[in-house]
Design an enzyme around this catalytic site. Structure first.
Site, PDB file in Angstrom:
ATOM      1  N   GLY A  46       0.860  -1.177   0.000  1.00 62.82           N
ATOM      2  CA  GLY A  46       0.000   0.000   0.000  1.00 62.82           C
ATOM      3  C   GLY A  46       0.891   1.220   0.000  1.00 62.82           C
ATOM      4  O   GLY A  46       2.113   1.111  -0.179  1.00 62.82           O
ATOM      5  N   GLY A  47       0.311   2.384   0.199  1.00 62.26           N
ATOM      6  CA  GLY A  47       1.087   3.609   0.200  1.00 62.26           C
ATOM      7  C   GLY A  47       2.184   3.581   1.260  1.00 62.26           C
ATOM      8  O   GLY A  47       3.299   4.038   1.040  1.00 62.26           O
ATOM      9  N   ASP A 177     -14.113   5.707  -0.919  1.00 59.06           N
ATOM     10  CA  ASP A 177     -13.098   5.505  -1.960  1.00 59.06           C
ATOM     11  C   ASP A 177     -13.406   4.236  -2.759  1.00 59.06           C
ATOM     12  O   ASP A 177     -12.520   3.413  -3.010  1.00 59.06           O
ATOM     13  CB  ASP A 177     -11.714   5.431  -1.297  1.00 59.06           C
ATOM     14  CG  ASP A 177     -10.575   5.687  -2.285  1.00 59.06           C
ATOM     15  OD1 ASP A 177     -10.845   6.216  -3.386  1.00 59.06           O
ATOM     16  OD2 ASP A 177      -9.418   5.346  -1.967  1.00 59.06           O
TER      17      ASP A 177
HETATM   18  N1  LIG Z   1      -7.467  -8.847   2.192  1.00 61.44           N
HETATM   19  C1  LIG Z   1      -6.617  -8.825   1.156  1.00 61.44           C
HETATM   20  N2  LIG Z   1      -6.179  -9.959   0.576  1.00 61.44           N
HETATM   21  C2  LIG Z   1      -5.334  -9.929  -0.472  1.00 61.44           C
HETATM   22  N3  LIG Z   1      -4.849  -8.788  -1.011  1.00 61.44           N
HETATM   23  C3  LIG Z   1      -5.244  -7.633  -0.470  1.00 61.44           C
HETATM   24  C4  LIG Z   1      -6.142  -7.581   0.640  1.00 61.44           C
HETATM   25  N4  LIG Z   1      -6.351  -6.284   0.978  1.00 61.44           N
HETATM   26  C5  LIG Z   1      -5.621  -5.559   0.120  1.00 61.44           C
HETATM   27  N5  LIG Z   1      -4.953  -6.349  -0.742  1.00 61.44           N
HETATM   28  C6  LIG Z   1      -4.029  -5.916  -1.798  1.00 61.44           C
HETATM   29  O1  LIG Z   1      -2.899  -5.333  -1.158  1.00 61.44           O
HETATM   30  C7  LIG Z   1      -2.528  -4.110  -1.769  1.00 61.44           C
HETATM   31  C8  LIG Z   1      -2.560  -2.965  -0.770  1.00 61.44           C
HETATM   32  O2  LIG Z   1      -3.832  -2.924  -0.154  1.00 61.44           O
HETATM   33  P1  LIG Z   1      -4.529  -1.626   0.394  1.00 61.44           P
HETATM   34  O3  LIG Z   1      -4.984  -0.817  -0.768  1.00 61.44           O
HETATM   35  O4  LIG Z   1      -5.566  -1.987   1.378  1.00 61.44           O
HETATM   36  O5  LIG Z   1      -3.327  -0.962   1.117  1.00 61.44           O
HETATM   37  P2  LIG Z   1      -3.133   0.514   1.441  1.00 61.44           P
HETATM   38  O6  LIG Z   1      -1.935   0.628   2.275  1.00 61.44           O
HETATM   39  O7  LIG Z   1      -4.414   1.034   1.994  1.00 61.44           O
HETATM   40  O8  LIG Z   1      -2.902   1.057  -0.007  1.00 61.44           O
HETATM   41  P3  LIG Z   1      -3.075   2.494  -0.538  1.00 61.44           P
HETATM   42  O9  LIG Z   1      -2.021   3.316   0.027  1.00 61.44           O
HETATM   43  O10 LIG Z   1      -2.885   2.221  -1.997  1.00 61.44           O
HETATM   44  O11 LIG Z   1      -4.453   2.920  -0.183  1.00 61.44           O
HETATM   45  C9  LIG Z   1      -3.457  -3.968  -2.940  1.00 61.44           C
HETATM   46  O12 LIG Z   1      -2.816  -4.509  -4.067  1.00 61.44           O
HETATM   47  C10 LIG Z   1      -4.646  -4.819  -2.622  1.00 61.44           C
HETATM   48  O13 LIG Z   1      -5.257  -5.313  -3.790  1.00 61.44           O
END
Ligand SMILES: Nc1ncnc2c1ncn2[C@@H]1O[C@H](COP(=O)(O)OP(=O)(O)OP(=O)(O)O)[C@@H](O)[C@H]1O
Length: 430
Positions: A46-47, A177
């Site tokens: 993620g970010g 979002d």
């Molecule tokens: N429960 C899950 N199982 C498998 N993959 C996941 C799951 N949740 C998120 N992902 C994958 O992990 C990555 C990061 O997830 P997420 O978007 O929730 O993180 P984030 O830190 O919130 O990211 P961002 O900064 O992009 O918002 C993405 O590629 C998403 O598709």
């Protein structure tokens, strides 16, 4: 999803937030309930955090079929903290189970929360959260399908999302979002879709009392610029109607391939004004997106219904579902629970006849968005007063100077909402 690009300074992380380091497979984390979890391979970034495959701690290594994932971020980072609050309040397995029983549903698209805690490594502390492991995201599917989803699929996704949003909303939160990259298929069942990334989720109704409409210039354009709601563009905290408006924009994109403002995502005022105009005449907006024979009546009805909602209103989920169900009927389809990701043969939209007058108007519009002349745009017919809709006749006219100075300000300075680099916001050039 990949780290999101921000509207200004693509991908730059703010100085205050640190990236999580990568932990080796086999690292054991213990949650606040004293349950131990073992990490497997990292599967997502993620970010600001990393996502690992995981399982309950045992002698066995965590394999590729692991049933859980663990999201880890440095403990001082805010977004996982907010996301965690959503999961702890709304996504406990028993709460979801009760809802399924009450609503007579087989599935609701919220990953279940299994635990969380703090983990120390060297002198660093990390926050972690354990949730269900899911599969592919719908943005990948959308691209594989040639950036168009079949109508049946769009309507079924809309129906699944209405169920999911109703659950989230009834548990005091909005997501804010919604988009294909935040929709993941189940790891095991290709017909189940889940909404992830609650980093922007907002508790709009603590203890059941919805917050009042209030614009905060620092929050203007929060969310993913392409899809975010008009409320968010104006700096108001997201509400239930905002989620549904975002869903409407997503469904239009999935069905016709692109939103009219997609080429100018770097210009949030242009995007905001285009969305405002789209809601002033939804039929005309859809006519611009679809060839006449493909204009989906149900999307127009859906968007009209959402448009009629006041900021604090409870959406008529049942009515919205029946609008989408009628859309399925109109194409002799029914909601059979099967999500079929088949490419749509491209029917190109006939190029609109461009008259000299239209060319000149387009040119003027382009110039408008680039400078302070944004103020010249046609004002919205409906005015919002404390989140309540009032027709322009009834609404007290805003003093010219007020509106002008606000818009000029926004057009000439980086909006505080843009400068604030929070995870999950301002994805502008995906
Ligand atoms: N429960 C899950 N199982 C498998 N993959 C996941 C799951 N949740 C998120 N992902 C994958 O992990 C990555 C990061 O997830 P997420 O978007 O929730 O993180 P984030 O830190 O919130 O990211 P961002 O900064 O992009 O918002 C993405 O590629 C998403 O598709």
């Amino acid at each position: 999803m990949p780290p999101k690009a921000k509207a200004v300074g693509k991908g730059r992380a703010p100085a205050k937030r640190k990236l999580a380091e990568e932990f080796p497979p086999g690292e054991v984390l213990t949650d606040t309930g004293k349950k131990s979890w073992k990490l497997g391979a990292p599967i997502g970034k993620g970010g600001f955090g990393l996502l690992y495959l995981a399982d309950q701690n045992s002698d066995k290594p965590v394999g590729p079929d692991a049933p859980y994932v663990i999201k880890v971020e440095p403990s001082e980072n805010g977004p996982l903290f907010s996301e965690l609050h959503f999961y702890m309040r709304a996504a406990k397995p028993d709460l979801i189970q009760i809802w399924l029983k009450e609503q007579k549903l087989k599935h609701v698209g919220v990953p279940r929360y299994w635990g969380s805690g703090l983990h120390s490594k060297g002198d660093k502390r990390y926050r972690f959260m354990v949730i269900d492991r899911l599969g592919t995201d719908l943005q990948k599917k959308f691209e594989e399908c040639g950036k168009k989803f079949p109508r049946k699929l769009v309507l079924q996704l809309g129906l699944r999302l209405l169920d999911t949003l109703e659950f989230i909303h009834e548990h005091e939160y909005v997501h804010a979002d919604i988009k294909a990259s935040n929709l993941l298929l189940s790891h095991k069942d290709p017909n189940q879709v889940y909404l992830v990334d609650y980093g922007l989720a907002y508790r709009y109704a603590p203890d059941g009392v919805p917050k009042e409409y209030k614009e905060d210039p620092k929050k203007c354009h929060d969310g993913t610029i392409e899809f975010t709601s008009i409320d968010a563009h104006k700096g108001a905290s997201p509400s239930r109607r905002s989620d549904l408006q975002i869903l409407g924009f997503c469904m239009v994109q999935w069905l016709c391939g692109r939103l009219p403002w997609e080429d100018r995502l770097q210009d949030p005022l242009y995007v905001r004004d285009s969305k405002i105009r789209s809601q002033e005449d939804i039929s005309d907006f859809l006519s611009k997106c679809f060839p006449p024979q493909e204009k989906p009546d149900e999307l127009q009805k859906f968007m009209e219904e959402v448009k009629s909602l006041n900021y604090e209103d409870t959406p008529p989920y049942k009515k919205l579902r029946s609008i989408l169900q009628n859309g399925l009927k109109s194409i002799q389809a029914k909601d059979d629970g099967q999500l079929e990701f088949t490419p749509v043969s491209r029917v190109t939209t006939p190029p609109a006849k461009v008259t000299k007058r239209k060319k000149a108007a387009d040119k003027m519009e382009e110039n408008d968005a680039e400078g302070s002349s944004v103020k010249k745009r046609k004002p919205s017919k409906e005015k919002e007063v404390n989140g309540k809709k009032e027709s322009s006749k009834a609404a007290p006219r805003a003093r010219k100077g007020d509106k002008k100075s606000k818009l000029v300000d926004m057009a000439t300075q980086t909006s505080p909402g843009l400068a604030r680099q929070t995870r999950g916001r301002k994805k502008v050039d995906s």
